[in-house]
Write a protein that holds these residues in place. Sequence first.
Motif, short mmCIF file in Angstrom:
data_model
loop_
_atom_site.label_atom_id
_atom_site.label_comp_id
_atom_site.label_asym_id
_atom_site.label_seq_id
_atom_site.Cartn_x
_atom_site.Cartn_y
_atom_site.Cartn_z
N PRO A 31 0.82 -1.22 0.00
CA PRO A 31 0.00 0.00 0.00
C PRO A 31 0.85 1.27 0.00
N GLY A 32 1.88 1.30 0.83
CA GLY A 32 2.77 2.46 0.83
C GLY A 32 3.53 2.59 -0.47
N GLY A 33 3.95 1.47 -1.03
CA GLY A 33 4.66 1.49 -2.29
C GLY A 33 3.83 2.06 -3.42
N MET A 34 2.53 1.86 -3.36
CA MET A 34 1.63 2.42 -4.37
C MET A 34 1.69 3.95 -4.34
N SER A 35 1.70 4.53 -3.13
CA SER A 35 1.82 5.99 -3.02
C SER A 35 3.20 6.46 -3.45
N ALA A 36 4.22 5.66 -3.13
CA ALA A 36 5.58 6.04 -3.51
C ALA A 36 5.73 6.09 -5.03
N MET A 37 5.09 5.15 -5.73
CA MET A 37 5.19 5.13 -7.20
C MET A 37 4.67 6.41 -7.83
N LEU A 38 3.57 6.92 -7.28
CA LEU A 38 2.90 8.07 -7.88
C LEU A 38 3.13 9.35 -7.10
N GLN A 39 3.89 9.25 -6.01
CA GLN A 39 4.23 10.40 -5.19
C GLN A 39 3.00 11.20 -4.75
N THR A 40 1.99 10.46 -4.30
CA THR A 40 0.80 11.08 -3.77
C THR A 40 0.19 10.17 -2.72
N ARG A 41 -0.40 10.77 -1.70
CA ARG A 41 -0.98 9.98 -0.62
C ARG A 41 -2.26 9.29 -1.07
N LEU A 71 -5.01 7.88 -3.75
CA LEU A 71 -5.07 7.29 -5.09
C LEU A 71 -6.51 6.95 -5.44
N TYR A 72 -6.80 6.93 -6.72
CA TYR A 72 -8.14 6.59 -7.16
C TYR A 72 -8.29 5.08 -7.30
N GLU A 73 -9.36 4.54 -6.71
CA GLU A 73 -9.69 3.13 -6.90
C GLU A 73 -10.29 2.96 -8.30
N PRO A 74 -10.10 1.78 -8.91
CA PRO A 74 -9.41 0.58 -8.42
C PRO A 74 -7.94 0.50 -8.84
N TYR A 75 -7.25 1.63 -8.82
CA TYR A 75 -5.79 1.69 -8.93
C TYR A 75 -5.26 1.29 -10.30
N ASP A 76 -5.95 1.71 -11.35
CA ASP A 76 -5.48 1.39 -12.70
C ASP A 76 -4.14 2.06 -13.01
N ASN A 77 -3.89 3.22 -12.41
CA ASN A 77 -2.61 3.89 -12.65
C ASN A 77 -1.45 3.08 -12.07
N VAL A 78 -1.69 2.42 -10.93
CA VAL A 78 -0.67 1.54 -10.37
C VAL A 78 -0.52 0.28 -11.23
N SER A 79 -1.65 -0.28 -11.64
CA SER A 79 -1.62 -1.51 -12.46
C SER A 79 -0.82 -1.31 -13.73
N SER A 80 -0.95 -0.13 -14.36
CA SER A 80 -0.21 0.12 -15.60
C SER A 80 1.29 0.16 -15.35
N LEU A 81 1.69 0.56 -14.15
CA LEU A 81 3.11 0.63 -13.82
C LEU A 81 3.69 -0.74 -13.47
N VAL A 82 2.88 -1.61 -12.85
CA VAL A 82 3.41 -2.90 -12.40
C VAL A 82 3.09 -4.03 -13.39
#
Length: 261
Positions: free
Chosen positions: A124-134, A136-147
Amino acid sequence: MRRLPLLMALLMLPVLALGEGIPQAPSRPLRAVTTAGEVEAFLLMPEEDSLADVKRGYIRYISQNEWKDELFRAEYWLGGERGSVLDLTIRERYGVKFDFYAGNMCSRAAYAMAVSYLGVDVTPGGMSAMLQTRNLYEPYDNVSSLVGVERVDADRNAFNRLMENYLTDDSYSPVYVYFRRPNGTCHAVLVVAAMPDAGRYLVVDSNPPSLQGQLKRVYFISFNKARTRIINSTFRQSLAGSTVLQLCQWHLPEDSPENAP
């Protein structure tokens, strides 16, 4: 010559005794198990002095509840230095209160656990670190595109399709269920196994309820036929009548590094 078999048997006793305490690897994959105890064997828990690694086919367990759960680890919730705005364990900073923090970020914990099953190392913390914001919008597609994972979404009537994906193909994650309880609060869990009797499923909960003084990280729920409501559960009193708001899962594409031989 008759003494030889007896002697060999006596020599084997210490070896057998030593082996009794060695944990055995599960004999079948998580998606094929049918009991809570079997599911628990697939939860990768942190040790007292170390965090758990990700292992494909297993779920790295991430707890939200720092007050009641001895398995809570702040390290999973740090997107930056302790006390910084990316520290998801803090509830306020310089007098400014945060709407979201570890204790109510159930969807983020569920996401991190779901993709850990696919071998993707995200916290969960790593997700914020990736995007440098506390936040995030669910369901986290911006994180999914990175991983490198893809979300498979569905309306509530397509739950069976998502389960079929998961039960037959290890490139699909467990099913994410987001629901509103009768008391108005919302929560997210992962459906990880189907029980032998039709209509009952085993879930992993990042903020586990307590039964007889013990936290139950794995328990059963069942839905109505339309998959619009939870109608029964180990914790029937608090969950029966909950409204299903979202169903989805994540898929690991064939060209993902995690699928490399």
